[in-house]
Design a protein around this motif. Structure first.
Motif, PDB file in Angstrom:
ATOM      1  N   ILE A 181      20.089 -74.552   5.512  1.00 36.10           N
ATOM      2  CA  ILE A 181      21.321 -74.294   4.758  1.00 36.10           C
ATOM      3  C   ILE A 181      22.501 -74.977   5.454  1.00 36.10           C
ATOM      4  O   ILE A 181      23.299 -75.669   4.822  1.00 36.10           O
ATOM      5  N   THR A 218      18.694 -65.337  -4.987  1.00 33.28           N
ATOM      6  CA  THR A 218      19.198 -65.855  -3.713  1.00 33.28           C
ATOM      7  C   THR A 218      19.287 -64.734  -2.666  1.00 33.28           C
ATOM      8  O   THR A 218      19.870 -63.678  -2.944  1.00 33.28           O
ATOM      9  N   LEU A 269      26.293 -70.139   4.413  1.00 31.08           N
ATOM     10  CA  LEU A 269      26.946 -71.252   3.710  1.00 31.08           C
ATOM     11  C   LEU A 269      28.460 -71.197   3.892  1.00 31.08           C
ATOM     12  O   LEU A 269      29.096 -72.182   4.284  1.00 31.08           O
ATOM     13  N   ASN A 292      22.110 -65.385   3.033  1.00 36.25           N
ATOM     14  CA  ASN A 292      22.205 -66.844   3.111  1.00 36.25           C
ATOM     15  C   ASN A 292      23.548 -67.373   2.636  1.00 36.25           C
ATOM     16  O   ASN A 292      23.996 -68.435   3.063  1.00 36.25           O
ATOM     17  N   GLU A 302      22.301 -78.707   4.842  1.00 33.97           N
ATOM     18  CA  GLU A 302      22.647 -79.085   3.464  1.00 33.97           C
ATOM     19  C   GLU A 302      24.153 -78.992   3.241  1.00 33.97           C
ATOM     20  O   GLU A 302      24.743 -79.823   2.555  1.00 33.97           O
ATOM     21  N   LEU A 337      19.886 -72.683  -1.069  1.00 33.44           N
ATOM     22  CA  LEU A 337      20.130 -71.365  -0.459  1.00 33.44           C
ATOM     23  C   LEU A 337      18.836 -70.588  -0.227  1.00 33.44           C
ATOM     24  O   LEU A 337      18.853 -69.506   0.341  1.00 33.44           O
TER      25      LEU A 337
END
Ligand code: CP3
Length: 358
Positions: A304, A335, A343, A339, A307, A297
């Motif tokens: 991101i 974090t 995700l 972000n 991943e 992250l």
């Protein structure tokens, strides 16, 4: 009552869903500015956790901000040993500390299962309050530490790199160590059952330190005690819905089949485990939760998204299995807040291709 968004519960039961549900371990925490604001009002972490109104507020923060598919009770695994009289405090810069660690025969003999409503009534009150505030938008997860992970902190008295004091008792006085595990297994089962009676719709057992045990010791000490907990759990809500149980063992990649055999509905993986291999080993007999590296992250937007897709691709077409997307451990406190939205959105959109109608 079935939540409006029941994707998380359906995935744990390996029923069809249109997309892969996502939640994040430690999703209510210091990376969120609104959490820090509420925590400042409460004065301390325990001030937050012990006040059902504050606990409700912070539990809902990541749900409101990101559209996450499950809420997790705001509390801590160390409230159970605190209720046993060990005197928990959080010291700035040092993490959790117990005033009365369990380090000799007399302390072990004195350990007892706490009276849940009397000592941990603030937790069941928080569960009821969170359920009311959620108003069935998403399901609520209850949780506890595993008997072994709690024993590590109770004997050591604090966090540690190697838990030398706790492991010394395990090797020198396995009889004492086993008694701590037995009391913890009973306490954890009673605690989780109280959360279920109050409204928790799924539960997760965090075995954060099981992975530091040798093969053989893990099964004998950590997993055997977790199994005792799972056997004692009430597996239905007061309304008669099944309550799925997730067991997360950090560093447990070596023992996935054994963990799946403890009676749980889902196995949580940390980020070091190959998800394709894990699914091959477990087949579709349990659901799998995980397992993106929390520090991914800190990458840029494209990284991101890549991943996230890598984790979803590794699980593959969901078919008769069940996948719950999560990080491989708790979200890091530094974090970048935006972000997490990247995700969540990527999981929801990219995963649809893996959920076909058949
Ligand atoms: O997931 C969630 O959002 C629910 C809340 C939750 C917390 N702790 C809140 C918390 C959960 C599920 C936990 C579990 C927990 N607590 C574990 C198991 C999971 C894991 O991360 O391995 C462990 C080992 C603990 C013990 C613990 N509590 C530690 C090591 C710390 C960090 C101490 C520090 O100061 O860094 C805590 C404190 C804690 N628990 C925080 C939160 C949000 C941060 C404290 C703060 O706000 O000051």
């Amino acid at each position: 009552m079935t939540p409006q968004n029941d994707c998380f519960l359906r995935a744990l039961k390996r029923e069809h869903t249109d997309f892969t549900p996502v939640w994040l371990m430690r999703q209510a925490g210091r990376y969120l500015p609104e959490y820090c604001a509420t925590r400042a009002q409460a004065g301390s972490f325990m001030g937050l956790a012990q006040n059902p109104d504050y606990a409700t507020e912070v539990t809902l923060q990541p749900i409101d901000r990101y559209g996450i598919d499950a809420a997790i009770l705001f509390s801590d695994i160390l409230t159970v040993p605190d209720a046993m009289g060990l005197g928990l405090s959080f010291v700035a810069g040092e993490g959790p500390v117990f005033a009365h660690p369990v380090q000799d025969e007399a302390a072990v003999a004195a350990l007892a299962v706490p009276e849940i409503e009397e000592k941990l009534g603030y937790v069941t009150a928080a569960v009821r309050s969170i359920r009311r505030a959620l108003n069935n938008r998403v399901p609520l997860i209850g949780f506890s530490g595993s008997p072994f992970t709690l024993a590590c902190y109770m004997i050591e008295g604090r966090g540690s790199r190697d838990f030398r004091t706790a492991k010394t008792m395990m090797f020198r006085r396995p009889d004492l160590f086993s008694r701590v595990l037995d009391v913890n297994a009973e306490a954890v089962a009673a605690y989780l059952n109280a959360q279920i009676a109050a409204g928790a719709q799924a539960v997760q057992i965090f075995d954060t330190w099981g992975g530091m045990l040798a093969d053989g010791d893990f099964q004998r000490f950590s997993l055997a005690a977790t199994k005792k907990v799972v056997e004692r759990l009430t597996r239905t809500t007061p309304e008669g819905e099944r309550v799925p149980v997730i067991v997360f063992t950090k560093g447990g990649g070596e023992w996935l089949s054994a963990i799946a055999d403890c009676g749980c509905d889902a196995v949580g993986l940390d980020w070091t485990t190959n998800l394709t291999r894990a699914r091959r080993e477990l087949g579709d007999r349990v659901a799998i939760q995980g397992n993106m590296d929390p520090l991914a992250l800190f990458g840029d937007e494209e990284t991101i998204r890549r991943e996230v897709r890598r984790v979803l691709d590794a699980f593959g077409p969901v078919g008769k299995g069940g996948h719950v997307f999560n990080l491989g451990h708790g979200i890091n406190q530094f974090t970048p807040v935006e972000n997490v939205q990247i995700l969540v959105d990527e999981v929801h959109s990219y995963s649809r291709r893996f959920h076909t109608a058949d």
